[in-house]
Every structure is written in structure tokens, then in C-alpha cells.
Design a protein around this motif. Structure first.
Motif, PDB file in Angstrom:
ATOM      1  N   VAL A 111       0.833  -1.201   0.000  1.00 27.09           N
ATOM      2  CA  VAL A 111       0.000   0.000   0.000  1.00 27.09           C
ATOM      3  C   VAL A 111       0.868   1.251   0.000  1.00 27.09           C
ATOM      4  O   VAL A 111       0.664   2.175  -0.801  1.00 27.09           O
ATOM      5  CB  VAL A 111      -0.952   0.003   1.214  1.00 27.09           C
ATOM      6  N   LYS A 112       1.854   1.297   0.850  1.00 25.05           N
ATOM      7  CA  LYS A 112       2.716   2.475   0.930  1.00 25.05           C
ATOM      8  C   LYS A 112       3.513   2.674  -0.357  1.00 25.05           C
ATOM      9  O   LYS A 112       3.712   3.806  -0.817  1.00 25.05           O
ATOM     10  CB  LYS A 112       3.667   2.350   2.124  1.00 25.05           C
ATOM     11  N   ARG A 113       3.934   1.555  -0.981  1.00 30.50           N
ATOM     12  CA  ARG A 113       4.705   1.652  -2.224  1.00 30.50           C
ATOM     13  C   ARG A 113       3.861   2.192  -3.382  1.00 30.50           C
ATOM     14  O   ARG A 113       4.402   2.714  -4.360  1.00 30.50           O
ATOM     15  CB  ARG A 113       5.272   0.277  -2.600  1.00 30.50           C
ATOM     16  N   HIS A 114       2.541   2.046  -3.299  1.00 25.90           N
ATOM     17  CA  HIS A 114       1.665   2.477  -4.391  1.00 25.90           C
ATOM     18  C   HIS A 114       0.824   3.699  -3.993  1.00 25.90           C
ATOM     19  O   HIS A 114      -0.253   3.914  -4.533  1.00 25.90           O
ATOM     20  CB  HIS A 114       0.759   1.314  -4.817  1.00 25.90           C
ATOM     21  N   LYS A 115       1.351   4.471  -3.081  1.00 28.22           N
ATOM     22  CA  LYS A 115       0.650   5.659  -2.609  1.00 28.22           C
ATOM     23  C   LYS A 115       0.355   6.613  -3.769  1.00 28.22           C
ATOM     24  O   LYS A 115       1.240   6.945  -4.572  1.00 28.22           O
ATOM     25  CB  LYS A 115       1.513   6.356  -1.553  1.00 28.22           C
ATOM     26  N   GLY A 116      -0.916   7.045  -3.882  1.00 25.00           N
ATOM     27  CA  GLY A 116      -1.303   8.024  -4.884  1.00 25.00           C
ATOM     28  C   GLY A 116      -1.263   7.528  -6.313  1.00 25.00           C
ATOM     29  O   GLY A 116      -1.176   8.343  -7.242  1.00 25.00           O
ATOM     30  N   LYS A 117      -1.377   6.227  -6.548  1.00 28.24           N
ATOM     31  CA  LYS A 117      -1.248   5.676  -7.898  1.00 28.24           C
ATOM     32  C   LYS A 117      -2.581   5.340  -8.567  1.00 28.24           C
ATOM     33  O   LYS A 117      -2.614   5.030  -9.755  1.00 28.24           O
ATOM     34  CB  LYS A 117      -0.393   4.394  -7.853  1.00 28.24           C
ATOM     35  N   PHE A 118      -3.695   5.367  -7.835  1.00 26.27           N
ATOM     36  CA  PHE A 118      -4.928   4.805  -8.376  1.00 26.27           C
ATOM     37  C   PHE A 118      -6.034   5.851  -8.528  1.00 26.27           C
ATOM     38  O   PHE A 118      -6.219   6.731  -7.683  1.00 26.27           O
ATOM     39  CB  PHE A 118      -5.407   3.647  -7.495  1.00 26.27           C
ATOM     40  N   ASP A 119      -6.783   5.694  -9.627  1.00 25.49           N
ATOM     41  CA  ASP A 119      -7.908   6.583  -9.909  1.00 25.49           C
ATOM     42  C   ASP A 119      -9.127   6.250  -9.063  1.00 25.49           C
ATOM     43  O   ASP A 119      -9.926   7.139  -8.750  1.00 25.49           O
ATOM     44  CB  ASP A 119      -8.306   6.466 -11.392  1.00 25.49           C
ATOM     45  N   ARG A 120      -9.307   4.985  -8.744  1.00 23.30           N
ATOM     46  CA  ARG A 120     -10.451   4.525  -7.966  1.00 23.30           C
ATOM     47  C   ARG A 120      -9.971   3.497  -6.944  1.00 23.30           C
ATOM     48  O   ARG A 120      -9.247   2.567  -7.283  1.00 23.30           O
ATOM     49  CB  ARG A 120     -11.523   3.866  -8.857  1.00 23.30           C
ATOM     50  N   VAL A 121     -10.417   3.669  -5.706  1.00 23.89           N
ATOM     51  CA  VAL A 121     -10.137   2.702  -4.641  1.00 23.89           C
ATOM     52  C   VAL A 121     -11.471   2.369  -3.982  1.00 23.89           C
ATOM     53  O   VAL A 121     -12.136   3.253  -3.427  1.00 23.89           O
ATOM     54  CB  VAL A 121      -9.137   3.249  -3.606  1.00 23.89           C
ATOM     55  N   VAL A 122     -11.860   1.113  -4.063  1.00 22.98           N
ATOM     56  CA  VAL A 122     -13.126   0.659  -3.495  1.00 22.98           C
ATOM     57  C   VAL A 122     -12.839  -0.146  -2.234  1.00 22.98           C
ATOM     58  O   VAL A 122     -12.057  -1.105  -2.261  1.00 22.98           O
ATOM     59  CB  VAL A 122     -13.918  -0.195  -4.500  1.00 22.98           C
ATOM     60  N   VAL A 123     -13.450   0.245  -1.137  1.00 29.62           N
ATOM     61  CA  VAL A 123     -13.277  -0.442   0.143  1.00 29.62           C
ATOM     62  C   VAL A 123     -14.620  -1.005   0.570  1.00 29.62           C
ATOM     63  O   VAL A 123     -15.468  -0.289   1.109  1.00 29.62           O
ATOM     64  CB  VAL A 123     -12.735   0.516   1.226  1.00 29.62           C
ATOM     65  N   ASP A 124     -14.858  -2.263   0.293  1.00 26.46           N
ATOM     66  CA  ASP A 124     -16.058  -2.967   0.773  1.00 26.46           C
ATOM     67  C   ASP A 124     -15.660  -3.600   2.098  1.00 26.46           C
ATOM     68  O   ASP A 124     -15.222  -4.748   2.150  1.00 26.46           O
ATOM     69  CB  ASP A 124     -16.499  -4.005  -0.254  1.00 26.46           C
ATOM     70  N   ALA A 125     -15.799  -2.840   3.159  1.00 33.29           N
ATOM     71  CA  ALA A 125     -15.184  -3.183   4.444  1.00 33.29           C
ATOM     72  C   ALA A 125     -15.866  -4.366   5.123  1.00 33.29           C
ATOM     73  O   ALA A 125     -17.082  -4.564   4.985  1.00 33.29           O
ATOM     74  CB  ALA A 125     -15.223  -1.975   5.364  1.00 33.29           C
ATOM     75  N   PRO A 126     -15.102  -5.157   5.871  1.00 31.78           N
ATOM     76  CA  PRO A 126     -15.735  -6.188   6.707  1.00 31.78           C
ATOM     77  C   PRO A 126     -16.679  -5.524   7.690  1.00 31.78           C
ATOM     78  O   PRO A 126     -16.368  -4.461   8.247  1.00 31.78           O
ATOM     79  CB  PRO A 126     -14.546  -6.852   7.410  1.00 31.78           C
ATOM     80  N   CYS A 127     -17.842  -6.123   7.899  1.00 31.29           N
ATOM     81  CA  CYS A 127     -18.857  -5.466   8.720  1.00 31.29           C
ATOM     82  C   CYS A 127     -19.737  -6.499   9.404  1.00 31.29           C
ATOM     83  O   CYS A 127     -19.541  -7.711   9.245  1.00 31.29           O
ATOM     84  CB  CYS A 127     -19.710  -4.515   7.870  1.00 31.29           C
ATOM     85  N   SER A 128     -20.734  -6.013  10.119  1.00 32.16           N
ATOM     86  CA  SER A 128     -21.637  -6.889  10.868  1.00 32.16           C
ATOM     87  C   SER A 128     -22.541  -7.711   9.964  1.00 32.16           C
ATOM     88  O   SER A 128     -23.111  -8.715  10.399  1.00 32.16           O
ATOM     89  CB  SER A 128     -22.497  -6.050  11.817  1.00 32.16           C
ATOM     90  N   PRO A 178     -25.524   2.771  11.645  1.00 32.68           N
ATOM     91  CA  PRO A 178     -24.834   4.049  11.426  1.00 32.68           C
ATOM     92  C   PRO A 178     -23.393   4.046  11.924  1.00 32.68           C
ATOM     93  O   PRO A 178     -22.532   4.716  11.350  1.00 32.68           O
ATOM     94  CB  PRO A 178     -25.689   5.042  12.217  1.00 32.68           C
ATOM     95  N   GLU A 179     -23.115   3.300  12.996  1.00 36.77           N
ATOM     96  CA  GLU A 179     -21.752   3.253  13.527  1.00 36.77           C
ATOM     97  C   GLU A 179     -20.750   2.750  12.494  1.00 36.77           C
ATOM     98  O   GLU A 179     -19.587   3.161  12.484  1.00 36.77           O
ATOM     99  CB  GLU A 179     -21.690   2.339  14.764  1.00 36.77           C
ATOM    100  N   GLU A 180     -21.212   1.839  11.633  1.00 36.67           N
ATOM    101  CA  GLU A 180     -20.332   1.281  10.608  1.00 36.67           C
ATOM    102  C   GLU A 180     -20.372   2.085   9.317  1.00 36.67           C
ATOM    103  O   GLU A 180     -19.530   1.862   8.440  1.00 36.67           O
ATOM    104  CB  GLU A 180     -20.743  -0.161  10.298  1.00 36.67           C
ATOM    105  N   ASN A 181     -21.323   2.988   9.201  1.00 37.61           N
ATOM    106  CA  ASN A 181     -21.563   3.689   7.943  1.00 37.61           C
ATOM    107  C   ASN A 181     -21.297   5.184   8.056  1.00 37.61           C
ATOM    108  O   ASN A 181     -20.171   5.628   7.910  1.00 37.61           O
ATOM    109  CB  ASN A 181     -23.000   3.406   7.483  1.00 37.61           C
ATOM    110  N   GLU A 182     -22.349   5.955   8.323  1.00 40.73           N
ATOM    111  CA  GLU A 182     -22.199   7.408   8.360  1.00 40.73           C
ATOM    112  C   GLU A 182     -21.146   7.877   9.359  1.00 40.73           C
ATOM    113  O   GLU A 182     -20.360   8.786   9.066  1.00 40.73           O
ATOM    114  CB  GLU A 182     -23.548   8.074   8.693  1.00 40.73           C
ATOM    115  N   ARG A 183     -21.118   7.242  10.555  1.00 41.52           N
ATOM    116  CA  ARG A 183     -20.161   7.695  11.553  1.00 41.52           C
ATOM    117  C   ARG A 183     -18.718   7.452  11.100  1.00 41.52           C
ATOM    118  O   ARG A 183     -17.834   8.272  11.387  1.00 41.52           O
ATOM    119  CB  ARG A 183     -20.413   6.965  12.887  1.00 41.52           C
ATOM    120  N   GLN A 184     -18.474   6.355  10.404  1.00 45.98           N
ATOM    121  CA  GLN A 184     -17.122   6.078   9.905  1.00 45.98           C
ATOM    122  C   GLN A 184     -16.712   7.126   8.872  1.00 45.98           C
ATOM    123  O   GLN A 184     -15.565   7.611   8.881  1.00 45.98           O
ATOM    124  CB  GLN A 184     -17.052   4.678   9.276  1.00 45.98           C
ATOM    125  N   VAL A 185     -17.620   7.467   7.981  1.00 42.68           N
ATOM    126  CA  VAL A 185     -17.312   8.443   6.938  1.00 42.68           C
ATOM    127  C   VAL A 185     -17.078   9.826   7.553  1.00 42.68           C
ATOM    128  O   VAL A 185     -16.146  10.547   7.170  1.00 42.68           O
ATOM    129  CB  VAL A 185     -18.445   8.492   5.895  1.00 42.68           C
TER     130      VAL A 185
END
Length: 456
Positions: free
Chosen positions: A302-319, A372-379
Motif C-alpha cells: 500500500v505504501k509503495r503504491h501511494k497516490g497511484k490509483f484513480d479509484r479505490v473501493v473499500v467494501d469493508a468487513p462489517c456486521s 450508522p456506527e459502521e456507515n455514516e459515523r465512519q465516513v
């Protein structure tokens, strides 16, 4: 199989589910793979019994506790037959007679149970509201806070089965062509109301056995999940990361929207899931995907590719509260981290993945949670700590070539009651180029490069 043999198979399958810390759907598939002699109709019958128990597990447990009976697989199926199916006790007890391939005769406790529940139904006025809605104690307070006076309606909508949705693969066929291919195979499907690529199948047709599926014309994907991929608005030639790719559903949608041009990196900490996803990529005819197993969200890659991508999708682990229709067992037997562990993990993943976004690029944060704790509050917390990012409303994030966005708002929030999809949340954030320039100028003036909060 005889009705008694089906019950015994359901007892065996429920026993495996209770004893194995894996999702029920995976165990059901494995159970039938190991017993190929069970025909299609019998598989459907056995799975139907098991999933009925899982969907009514809270209320069945309440009845068994009321009758002072341990919740064994046998007891659960006995109670389900009377309380859910509406069968009389004597007809149920007749199937437990020790016949070949059938269940052993009832014991005294089981006979008392049948007598106690005879003529009753699964619901009872003394059941607490949350339990009557199959809401576990740990989720009740945050769900009530999320929905207010809509709590009952939203949770009631979660009690049924999830629909079967498909996504046309635009590399191989338009939605209308997939619909025609399904019709030719005797499967009725109608266009979805929100996703321009989706089809909703009538009934539970075994679509994965169809030639159109094997040829990669479509994928099985909930309509809500399709919208999350569309909000990324990936375009041909872009550099894209699906940071928590899992089984690759959104990766497939993203790569197809890019017309096989550019680069999509499917990354995950579970390398086995990425390996299995490669077959899906091959079937879909996608060649612009590479997989990357990560040691953690802080993997050096991740650190080696800092600032390299046009789109980053994070479908995070959740409840997974948004998928209770599809995965009813997850209400009562969570197999991963609890909410207290998930919240800091989600924040850490989002924080780290943000490093990959180039100026002007998008960061899409998504969950299949209703909390909301996993959604709006995280954002909100992320934006407060990362001034280089701003929230992009859904209408602005939606691909221009697809017309108007099917839903509006600052973020995407789907629920079974309102949209008849899985529960989904998504927020699209843009890294501002001006903010990047300001940060760079500040760093140059200071003669140092202060790392952002997410960096390690």
C-alpha cells in the motif's frame, strides 16, 4: 427420499452447521457436494427445512426455552414442523419412527415438546418485539437508533428470503440478451428497477447450471451490490483497486465497466478467496484483473503504491446486518469479529486504503450493514481527519452515460423494506487536487514530508 429421510438429512446438516464455524451457505453447498446421490428436489426440500429453522431460530429458541427443551437440531425441526409449517403433532411424530434412513423415535422430552406446541404458531404475544423480529440483542439498540419509528417495518422486511438478482456482463451480452437467453431456458426474469445491468429472477431457478452462466453472460449479484460498483464510475484505462475484494463480485463489475482496458487490482487478506475468484474472472472474459494478497491493511504494498490509483473501493468487513435475508444464520451465530472489534478495523482499513488514491481520484467506502456506527459515523470521522477528501453526492458520482441516478442523497443507503435489495451503504469521496497541492507546498516549505495520519 422419503419425508422421514429428508428430516434426517436436515438433522445431519443442522448438526454440521452448529458444530462448524463457517457460514451456513458454504456448509450447505459442501453437504450436498458430498452427497451427490441426493436429487435436486430432495436437495431443495432438505435445504428448505434447514433455512426455515435458521430464519425462525430466535422464535424457535423462545418456544423451546418455554417448554424447557434443549435446542437440539431434532427439537428445532420438530418445533418448526408444527409452529412454522402448521402440521399437527401426531403427523410429525409419525415420521420419527426409526425407519430406514429416517430419524430415531422420539424421546420423552420431544414428545412433551410436540404436545406443548401443538396447534400453536411461531409468533406469541409474550415474545419481546425484537425477538419476534429475529433481531439479536447486540443489534437492537443501534438498529432502533438507525430507523426510529420505521424499526418494525424495516426488520419485518428482513424476515423473508432475498430475491435472486443477476448482473449482465456487458463484455458479452446486453441485459436484454441475457433476459432472452434465460427465457429460452425456461427462466423468467425482469429488469431491476435500480441497476441498469440487473435482472431479477422469478423463483429460485438453478441459474448457475445454465449455459449462459457457464459462458459468462451474467453473474449472480444483488442489485444493491451492483449499485456500489457503479458509483465508483470506473472508466477504460483507469487504475483501480478493489481493496477488500473477497469473492470478486464487485471486481467483476468494475473490470467489465472498464471494457477490459486499464488495470484492476483485486486485493484481500484472504488469499484463498482471491484464488477462487480467478475462475469467475476467466469465465467473464476479463483480462485486466490482477490479484494481490495482503498481509493486513498496512501491507507494505500500500505504501509503495501511494497516490497511484484513480479509484479505490473499500467494501469493508462489517456486521452483515444488511444481508440477514440472505444469511439468516449470521443473526445468531456471528463467525467473525464483533461490532466492538469491527469499528476500529473499518477505520484502519479506510485510513490505509485512502493512501492509494491519486489527486482527483475517488475513494468508495461500502458495507452491507444497516448500522450508522459502521456507515455514516465512519465516513464522518474519516473526513474530519482527512481534509484532502470531500464527499461526492450520489447524483454526481453516478456515471453520466447511465442517465439519472436511481437514488439520491449524499450517500447511498439501501434497505430491504424500501428498495427490496440487501441492506447496503456506500459513500464516494474525492481527493481534492487543490488540497494535495497545498499539502505538498507546505511540506516543501518545511523541508520535510510529514506523513499523513494514515501512513506508518
Amino acid at each position: 427420499m422419503t419425508p422421514a429421510a429428508r428430516i434426517q438429512a436436515a438433522i445431519d446438516l443442522l448438526s454440521e452447521i452448529e458444530a462448524t464455524p463457517r457460514p451456513a451457505d458454504a456448509l450447505v453447498s459442501q453437504f450436498f457436494r458430498n452427497r451427490r446421490y441426493i436429487g435436486a428436489k430432495d436437495r431443495q426440500g432438505v435445504a428448505g427445512l434447514v433455512y426455515s429453522v435458521l430464519r425462525h431460530r430466535g422464535r424457535l429458541g423462545w418456544w423451546l426455552d418455554r417448554c424447557n427443551v434443549m435446542p437440539t437440531p431434532r427439537a428445532l425441526l420438530l418445533a418448526e414442523a408444527v409452529l412454522v409449517q402448521g402440521r399437527r403433532a401426531d403427523s410429525v411424530s409419525g415420521l420419527f419412527n426409526g425407519a430406514k434412513f429416517g430419524p430415531e423415535p422420539l424421546n420423552d422430552s420431544e414428545r412433551r415438546l410436540l404436545k406443548a406446541v401443538d396447534t400453536h404458531t411461531i409468533d406469541h404475544p409474550k415474545q419481546p418485539e425484537a425477538l419476534a423480529l429475529e433481531v439479536p440483542e447486540w443489534a437492537e439498540a443501534p438498529l432502533r437508533a438507525a430507523f426510529g419509528d420505521r424499526f418494525h417495518a424495516e426488520m419485518a422486511a428482513m424476515l423473508g428470503e432475498a430475491p435472486l438478482d443477476l448482473r449482465a456482463n456487458p463484455l458479452k451480452a446486453a441485459r436484454e440478451q441475457v433476459q432472452a437467453a434465460l427465457a429460452e431456458a425456461g427462466v423468467t426474469a425482469a429488469p431491476t428497477g435500480l441497476s441498469p445491468l440487473g435482472l431479477r429472477v422469478q423463483g429460485r431457478a438453478p441459474v448457475s447450471a445454465l449455459p449462459a452462466f457457464r459462458e459468462g453472460l451474467f453473474e449472480i449479484q444483488d442489485e444493491g451490490s451492483q449499485l456500489v460498483a457503479l458509483l465508483a464510475d470506473p472508466r477504460p484505462g483507469m487504475q483501480v483497486v478493489d481493496f477488500c475484494a473477497g469473492a470478486g463480485g464487485k471486481t467483476l463489475a468494475i473490470a467489465a465497466m472498464m471494457d477490459n482496458k486499464g488495470r484492476v487490482v483485486a486485493s484481500d487478506v484472504l488469499e484463498g478467496r482471491l484464488t477462487r475468484a480467478k475462475e469467475r474472472f476467466r469465465r467473464a472474459g476479463l483480462h485486466n484483473i490482477e490479484t494481490r494478497a495482503l498481509s493486513s491493511e498496512r501491507d507494505p504494498w500500500v505504501k509503495r503504491h501511494k497516490g497511484k490509483f484513480d479509484r479505490v473501493v473499500v467494501d469493508a468487513p462489517c456486521s452483515g446486518t444488511g444481508t440477514w435475508r440472505r444469511n439468516p444464520d449470521s443473526r445468531w451465530r456471528p463467525l467473525g469479529p464483533g461490532l466492538a472489534e469491527l469499528l476500529p478495523l473499518q477505520a484502519a482499513i479506510l485510513d490505509s486504503a485512502a493512501r492509494l488514491v491519486r489527486p482527483g481520484g475517488r475513494l468508495v467506502y461500502a458495507t452491507c450493514s444497516l448500522l450508522p456506527e459502521e456507515n455514516e459515523r465512519q465516513v464522518e470521522a474519516f473526513l474530519a481527519n482527512h481534509p484532502a477528501f470531500r464527499l461526492l453526492p450520489v447524483a454526481e458520482a453516478w456515471p453520466e452515460n447511465l442517465g439519472a441516478a436511481p437514488v439520491t442523497g449524499d450517500t447511498l443507503r439501501l434497505t430491504p423494506a424500501r428498495h427490496d435489495t440487501d441492506g447496503f451503504f456506500a459513500a464516494v469521496m474525492v481527493r481534492e487536487e487543490a488540497a494535495e497541492a497545498t499539502e505538498a507546498a507546505t511540506s516543501d516549505a518545511a523541508g520535510t514530508e510529514p506523513p499523513p495520519a494514515a501512513d506508518v
